[in-house]
Every structure is written in C-alpha cells, then in structure tokens.
Design a protein around this motif. Structure first.
Motif, PDB file in Angstrom:
ATOM      1  N   LEU A 106       0.765  -1.344   0.048  1.00 19.63           N
ATOM      2  CA  LEU A 106      -0.276   0.064  -0.035  1.00 19.63           C
ATOM      3  C   LEU A 106       0.652   1.130  -0.148  1.00 19.63           C
ATOM      4  N   ALA A 107       1.832   1.196   0.737  1.00 19.17           N
ATOM      5  CA  ALA A 107       2.955   2.344   0.653  1.00 19.17           C
ATOM      6  C   ALA A 107       3.625   2.491  -0.435  1.00 19.17           C
ATOM      7  N   GLN A 108       4.034   1.336  -1.163  1.00 17.23           N
ATOM      8  CA  GLN A 108       4.738   1.601  -2.236  1.00 17.23           C
ATOM      9  C   GLN A 108       4.129   1.889  -3.656  1.00 17.23           C
ATOM     10  N   ASN A 109       2.884   1.142  -3.681  1.00 18.11           N
ATOM     11  CA  ASN A 109       1.891   1.272  -4.930  1.00 18.11           C
ATOM     12  C   ASN A 109       0.771   2.159  -4.706  1.00 18.11           C
ATOM     13  N   GLY A 110       0.336   2.374  -3.503  1.00 18.36           N
ATOM     14  CA  GLY A 110      -0.984   3.051  -3.344  1.00 18.36           C
ATOM     15  C   GLY A 110      -2.201   2.219  -3.380  1.00 18.36           C
ATOM     16  N   PHE A 111      -2.054   0.977  -3.407  1.00 20.59           N
ATOM     17  CA  PHE A 111      -2.924  -0.090  -3.528  1.00 20.59           C
ATOM     18  C   PHE A 111      -2.266  -1.654  -3.252  1.00 20.59           C
ATOM     19  N   VAL A 112      -3.344  -2.476  -2.994  1.00 18.98           N
ATOM     20  CA  VAL A 112      -2.971  -3.974  -2.781  1.00 18.98           C
ATOM     21  C   VAL A 112      -3.912  -4.690  -3.848  1.00 18.98           C
ATOM     22  N   SER A 113      -3.282  -5.703  -4.481  1.00 21.99           N
ATOM     23  CA  SER A 113      -4.348  -6.482  -5.230  1.00 21.99           C
ATOM     24  C   SER A 113      -3.804  -7.995  -5.128  1.00 21.99           C
ATOM     25  N   ASP A 114      -5.188  -8.756  -4.574  1.00 22.43           N
ATOM     26  CA  ASP A 114      -5.072 -10.162  -4.700  1.00 22.43           C
ATOM     27  C   ASP A 114      -4.023 -10.620  -3.702  1.00 22.43           C
ATOM     28  N   LEU A 115      -4.152  -9.970  -2.531  1.00 22.40           N
ATOM     29  CA  LEU A 115      -3.119 -10.366  -1.500  1.00 22.40           C
ATOM     30  C   LEU A 115      -3.718 -11.296  -0.810  1.00 22.40           C
ATOM     31  N   GLU A 116      -3.452 -12.515  -0.480  1.00 24.10           N
ATOM     32  CA  GLU A 116      -4.008 -13.617   0.315  1.00 24.10           C
ATOM     33  C   GLU A 116      -3.528 -13.473   1.775  1.00 24.10           C
ATOM     34  N   ILE A 117      -4.409 -13.325   2.856  1.00 28.74           N
ATOM     35  CA  ILE A 117      -4.301 -12.905   4.051  1.00 28.74           C
ATOM     36  C   ILE A 117      -4.898 -13.895   4.930  1.00 28.74           C
ATOM     37  N   ILE A 118      -4.253 -13.827   6.238  1.00 34.75           N
ATOM     38  CA  ILE A 118      -4.957 -14.557   7.231  1.00 34.75           C
ATOM     39  C   ILE A 118      -5.335 -13.598   8.382  1.00 34.75           C
ATOM     40  N   SER A 119      -6.431 -13.549   8.700  1.00 35.40           N
ATOM     41  CA  SER A 119      -7.083 -12.948   9.688  1.00 35.40           C
ATOM     42  C   SER A 119      -7.797 -13.679  10.607  1.00 35.40           C
ATOM     43  N   THR A 120      -7.962 -12.968  11.979  1.00 34.08           N
ATOM     44  CA  THR A 120      -8.849 -13.671  12.823  1.00 34.08           C
ATOM     45  C   THR A 120     -10.019 -12.637  13.188  1.00 34.08           C
ATOM     46  N   VAL A 121     -11.070 -13.518  13.211  1.00 38.19           N
ATOM     47  CA  VAL A 121     -12.327 -12.746  13.682  1.00 38.19           C
ATOM     48  C   VAL A 121     -12.853 -13.081  14.978  1.00 38.19           C
ATOM     49  N   ALA A 131      -9.378 -18.352  12.651  1.00 36.42           N
ATOM     50  CA  ALA A 131      -8.716 -18.037  11.537  1.00 36.42           C
ATOM     51  C   ALA A 131      -9.488 -17.910  10.273  1.00 36.42           C
ATOM     52  N   SER A 132      -9.506 -17.032   9.437  1.00 38.21           N
ATOM     53  CA  SER A 132      -9.961 -16.765   8.345  1.00 38.21           C
ATOM     54  C   SER A 132      -9.047 -16.533   7.204  1.00 38.21           C
ATOM     55  N   TYR A 133      -9.256 -17.164   5.938  1.00 40.24           N
ATOM     56  CA  TYR A 133      -8.303 -17.142   4.748  1.00 40.24           C
ATOM     57  C   TYR A 133      -9.291 -16.143   3.914  1.00 40.24           C
ATOM     58  N   SER A 134      -8.519 -15.034   3.145  1.00 43.54           N
ATOM     59  CA  SER A 134      -9.321 -14.472   2.153  1.00 43.54           C
ATOM     60  C   SER A 134      -8.271 -13.725   1.019  1.00 43.54           C
ATOM     61  N   PHE A 135      -9.103 -13.513  -0.129  1.00 35.05           N
ATOM     62  CA  PHE A 135      -8.216 -12.580  -1.052  1.00 35.05           C
ATOM     63  C   PHE A 135      -8.532 -11.316  -0.676  1.00 35.05           C
ATOM     64  N   PHE A 136      -7.447 -10.254  -0.429  1.00 35.39           N
ATOM     65  CA  PHE A 136      -7.551  -8.993  -0.105  1.00 35.39           C
ATOM     66  C   PHE A 136      -7.361  -7.934  -1.400  1.00 35.39           C
ATOM     67  N   ASN A 137      -8.125  -6.952  -1.681  1.00 40.63           N
ATOM     68  CA  ASN A 137      -7.734  -5.718  -2.508  1.00 40.63           C
ATOM     69  C   ASN A 137      -8.067  -4.628  -1.884  1.00 40.63           C
ATOM     70  N   GLY A 138      -7.463  -3.631  -2.095  1.00 39.65           N
ATOM     71  CA  GLY A 138      -7.328  -2.480  -1.440  1.00 39.65           C
ATOM     72  C   GLY A 138      -6.839  -1.231  -2.313  1.00 39.65           C
ATOM     73  N   ASN A 139      -7.367  -0.099  -2.251  1.00 44.25           N
ATOM     74  CA  ASN A 139      -7.089   1.048  -3.052  1.00 44.25           C
ATOM     75  C   ASN A 139      -7.384   2.178  -2.322  1.00 44.25           C
ATOM     76  N   GLN A 140      -6.169   3.210  -2.316  1.00 41.92           N
ATOM     77  CA  GLN A 140      -6.437   4.450  -1.658  1.00 41.92           C
ATOM     78  C   GLN A 140      -7.132   5.380  -2.410  1.00 41.92           C
ATOM     79  N   ILE A 141      -8.241   5.917  -2.066  1.00 42.12           N
ATOM     80  CA  ILE A 141      -8.952   6.952  -2.791  1.00 42.12           C
ATOM     81  C   ILE A 141      -8.846   8.329  -1.996  1.00 42.12           C
ATOM     82  N   THR A 142      -9.566   9.560  -2.455  1.00 47.32           N
ATOM     83  CA  THR A 142      -9.572  10.648  -1.701  1.00 47.32           C
ATOM     84  C   THR A 142     -10.963  11.223  -1.958  1.00 47.32           C
TER      85      THR A 142
END
Length: 583
Positions: free
Chosen positions: A533-548, A553-564
């Motif tokens: 996110l810091a280098q590109n301003g976005f994250v594309s198809d990042l496989e992450i492990i998160s806890t809810v 544990a939960s597995y998911s594909f994460f996409n993120g974009n910085q917008i104004t």
C-alpha cells in the motif's frame, strides 16, 4: 408740471397738499409778500411827502394809518399761510382788504368823485375772490352782495356831502351797484366752473398719481424679482454681445458684474465651440420647449443650462435681441449621465446573464425582458415577446390561470420562489423562478422575475439518483466483503456481506476500527499489506490470514485502493473469503 408747482421753502408745509392748493398757496404767498414789500416802502415815502409837501404840510393819518393796518394784516396773513392755514389766511386777506377800502371811504373827506374813486378798489379785490376761496363756492357771491349792500347804504349816508347832482348820484349808484352784482354773479360762476374743472383736474391728477404709483410699485416688484430670482435672465444681440442680465445669470457664468459680462464675445468666450451657438439660435421663432445646452464660465469650467428663450423683432421681422430665462442644471446633467451609465452597465449585466430576467407592470405588460427569456419563450411557446407585450395573453391558455395566480400574489406585495415543469408538448422544461414586487413610495408598481432553466440539472440529478440506486443495489448484493475506511482505520461504509461475517448490524460497525471489532491480520499479512500500500497505493489479490470473533482464523483474497473523498485519503477494500476452499 412738478416744476411749475415747485414751492418756496417757507411753504414746505404744503408739499404733500393737492395740486390746486399748492398753486393757490404759492399765489397768495407772493401776493402777500409783494404787498408787504410795497407797503413797507410806500408808508415812509407817503409820510415824507405829507410832512414836507406843500399840500398837507403834516403827516395825514387817514391815509397813513390804513396803510400801516394793511401792512400788519398782510404780515398776519403771511404768518397764517406759512403755518399751513391757507383757507383762513385767504379769507382774512379778502376781508381785511375789503375792510381797508371801507375804512378809507369812511374817513375820506374829499369832494365828489375824488371821494368815491376808492370804491373802484372793491372790484379788483372781489374779482380776486374766486382765486383765493378754497371750497365754499357761494362765498364769493356773498362777499360781492354784502359789499354791494354796504355801498348802497354808504352812498345814501354821504349823499349830501358829495356835492354832486341828483342825476350823477343815481347814475353812479346804479352803475356801481349793478357792476358789483354782475361781478358777484360772474365770480360765482367762474368759481363754479373753475371748481368743476379743478375737481376734474384733481381727479385726473389723483388717477395719474395712482397709476404712477402702481407703475412704480410694479417696476419695483419687477426689479426686485429681476434682481433676486434664482433663474438667470439675459438679453443678447444677434452679433454676440450681452445688453442686459440679472445678477443670477452674471454669477452663473462666474463674472463679477454686468459691465464685465457685456465685454465678452458670446460665441468665442461663452460657448465651448462657436458652432454650438448657431445650434441654439438657428431658429428666429419662439420655442415653448426647454432647450439644454452647455456654456463656458469665466474660469473655464463647463456648465449645462436649461433655457426657455424668445426673439424680439422690429416691425420688419428683423431679430433685434435674443432673450432667455435659464437655470443651471449641471448637477442634474451629471446625475442623468451617471444614471444612463448605470443603466447601460445594468443592461449589459442583465443581457449577459444566463438566466431569464423580465418585469411586469400592474396590467401584466412587459416593462423589460432580456434576450435569454425572449429566446426561451419563443423556443417553448413559439411567441415573440417584447416591451409592452401582455404576458398573460402570450401564454398558452392552459398556463394562464396558474401564472396569473403567481403574478397576482407578487403584485399584492408577496415574494415567491417556486419550481415548475413546463410541458410544451415537445419536451418538458424544468424551471426555477424568483419573483419580487417593485415598490415606489410604498406602492407596488410592478413585479420583477429571475428564472433559470434547470432541465439539464434535473436530468443530471435523475441520472445520479438512478446511478446511486444501482450502486447501492450492487454494493449490498455483492458476495464479497466491501468496506470504506478513513486514514485512522475507522469504517465509513460497509456492505451487508461484511456485516454478516461479523454477525453485527451495519450501524454498530460504522465509526469503529477493525481492532475494536476484534478483527486482525496475522503479522506476515499485515507487513505485506502495509508495504504494498505504501509503495503502490493499492494492494491487489493479497492472500491474508485474519482472525475474527472467538479467534477463528479466516483466509481471504484482499484488494485495497487508496481514494480521496472530500480531500481526505480513504481506503476502499474488498475481501473474498476462501476459508472453505482452503479446507
């Protein structure tokens, strides 16, 4: 005539008396004065002749005493005259003169005709009566008849001592008595005629004096008006010089006196350009209309005058003078120019406006309309409108009642702002209108309007509404978790899938961070997310492990974009759960 009635200083008391009294007073004055001088000289001369002459050889008192008495009477009459008692003085003069004659007759002791010759003095004295008597017309006749009666008595008394025949006595008696009576009648009629003539003359003189006084008063009023009126008056020659002007006009042009103004050459010194005088005086006929023109003051400043003028001509129609009454309207001219400039600016602003602008009077007639409204009206209804058009008549019949109700409310001193849809049959036009009354001295004189075509705006709003509805439908129906968070990580927006995963209502999620909701990435996923996110301003198809919740544990594909959004950086992210697929 005033020169002929000039009075000596001693008679100044008669200065304001009527014309006839002044004449009579002057006559009596010189008569008495002359008599006083003559008697003053005669008394010593006659006394000397008596004393040193061969006839008497002594001063004969019957002659000298009457002369002394006469002198005293004349002095007394003079005193009465200069004190203003003309009538008394004149009558005393007559009575005393007659009395002196009778005194001489009584004391005289000469024989016959030598004794009676004194009677002759009665005639000139009585003949003078009409000239001396002031008002009582019968007085001269009374004087004559009394003296005629006295003469008859006197003649019969002294008849025996006269030494004349009976015939001579009767002849003298008849002639003298008839002559006196005739003199009395003539004097009476002379007095009556003179009095009538005098009264007529006095009446004419009084009328003339009244006319002269009225004329003087009129001239004084005219001069006072001429000198004090605020408007300027002038008279000039066709050749270009002033012959007369009032103080207001002299001051108007900045000169110190009329004499100084008369020295100027009008075309060159007064007018800005000589040709402008020809424009003002081009016609030789009187014009009832006011003419506005400019002149140059002595100090060079230009002023504007408003004038009403006329031309004075001779019997041949040649112009002798140009005469005018004018006033300085420089301030008004400046105000008019400023108003015209302001109106031009306002008109330019109105015509350059993208909005429709128009105004009406109380009869719904257009007072002003700009090109935008005229163009829009013709395009919508096919009718050309302009100043004077009755706007209600120009509208299609189906619109008249609605717009009349609106116009009437504004003309009743109500301000309105409203939206409307105008269906011309070919298209629908959306408009916004603001209407306000035009007030003058607290009275509504009309109404003004500002209208805007909002069709494009309405269509854009409708398109946006539909787009928003479609977005909301897609957002809520998406099978992936969608969220929008601010730079502090607080959720601004989440969809139903996101909320279902946390088993929480949407409103419980908004404003909270992932940590506050018990959601966390594992350390490796977090470092990778932050780095990309810091280098590109976005994250594309990042496989992450998160806890809810409950640490699962939960597995998911994460996409993120910085917008104004509204100047603030936000993170729009999607999360596709692949936990089951991982299993």
């Amino acid at each position: 005539m005033e020169k002929n009635t000039q009075l000596p200083y001693a008679l100044k008391v008669y200065q304001d008396a009527d014309y006839i009294i002044r004449l009579k007073a002057r006559f009596v004055y010189y008569l008495v004065l002359s008599a006083m001088i003559i008697l003053g000289l005669m008394i010593p001369i006659i006394a000397s002749l008596h004393a040193y002459g061969s006839f008497y050889d002594f001063v004969y008192l019957p002659v000298v005493i009457p002369m002394v008495v006469a002198l005293l009477v004349f002095v007394f009459c003079y005193f009465l005259l200069v004190k203003g008692k003309y009538s008394l003085s004149a009558n005393v003069l007559l009575i005393s003169s007659l009395a002196l004659v009778w005194l001489v007759l009584i004391v005289s002791s000469g024989p016959g005709i030598a004794r009676l010759d004194t009677v002759m003095w009665l005639f000139p004295i009585l003949a003078m009566a009409p000239m001396l008597i002031d008002k009582k017309r019968g007085l001269s006749l009374v004087y004559t008849l009394v003296n005629a009666f006295l003469l008859v008595i006197y003649l019969f008394v002294v008849r025996d001592s006269l030494g004349i025949s009976d015939y001579e006595f009767k002849d003298f008696l008849a002639n003298a008595t008839i002559a006196l009576v005739f003199l009395g009648i003539v004097s009476h009629n002379i007095f009556s005629i003179n009095k009538a003539a005098i009264e007529r003359a006095e009446s004419d003189i009084q009328e003339r004096k009244k006319s002269e006084k009225a004329l003087r008063d009129s001239e004084a009023k005219y001069k006072d008006l001429f000198d004090t009126m605020p408007n300027g008056f002038y008279r000039s020659t066709p050749e270009g010089s002033f012959v007369d002007a009032n103080p207001a006009f002299v001051k108007m042009l900045g000169y110190s006196s009329l004499e100084e103004l008369k020295e100027v050459y009008i075309p060159g010194d007064i007018y800005v350009h000589e040709s402008e005088r020809e424009e003002v005086t081009i016609s030789s006929e009187f014009s009832p209309e006011l003419v506005t023109f400019r002149l140059k003051r002595k100090d060079g400043r230009v002023i504007w005058l408003e004038e009403n003028a006329r031309f004075i001509k001779d019997e041949n129609g040649k112009v002798l003078y140009h005469e005018g009454i004018c006033r300085d309207v420089s301030d008004r001219k400046k105000a008019e120019d400023a108003l015209q400039e302001s109106e031009a600016d306002l008109k330019a602003i109105i015509e350059n406006s993208m909005d429709s602008i128009w105004s009406l009077n109380n009869n719904y007639e257009i007072k002003y309309v700009n090109n935008v409204f005229a163009r829009e009206f013709k395009r919508t209804f096919g009718v050309e409108i302009k100043k004077g058009t009755r706007l209600l008549d120009a509208l299609p019949e189906g619109f008249r009642d609605t717009w009349k109700e609106r116009y009437d409310r504004i003309l009743a001193n109500e301000s309105l702002v409203f939206e409307d849809v105008v269906d011309s049959g070919k298209e629908k036009i959306y408009i916004e209108v603001s209407g306000n009354p035009i007030m003058l001295d607290g009275i509504v004189k009309g109404a003004c309007f500002f209208g805007r075509n909002t069709t494009a705006k309405k269509l854009a709003e409708e398109e946006l509404r539909q787009s928003k509805e479609m977005f909301e439908t897609l957002f809520e129906a998406a099978p992936v978790e969608i969220s929008l968070s601010d730079k502090q990580g607080r959720y601004i927006l989440v969809n139903k899938t996101f909320a279902d995963k946390l088993d929480l209502p949407v409103k419980s999620i908004i404003g909270k961070t992932a940590g506050e909701l018990g959601v966390a990435m594992d350390d490796a996923s977090l470092r990778t997310f932050q780095h990309e996110l810091a280098q590109n301003g976005f994250v594309s198809d990042l496989e992450i492990i998160s806890t809810v919740k409950e640490g699962k544990a939960s597995y998911s594909f994460f996409n993120g974009n910085q917008i104004t959004i509204n100047g603030e950086k936000c993170l729009l992210s999607t999360n596709l759960d692949i936990t089951e697929r991982k299993k």
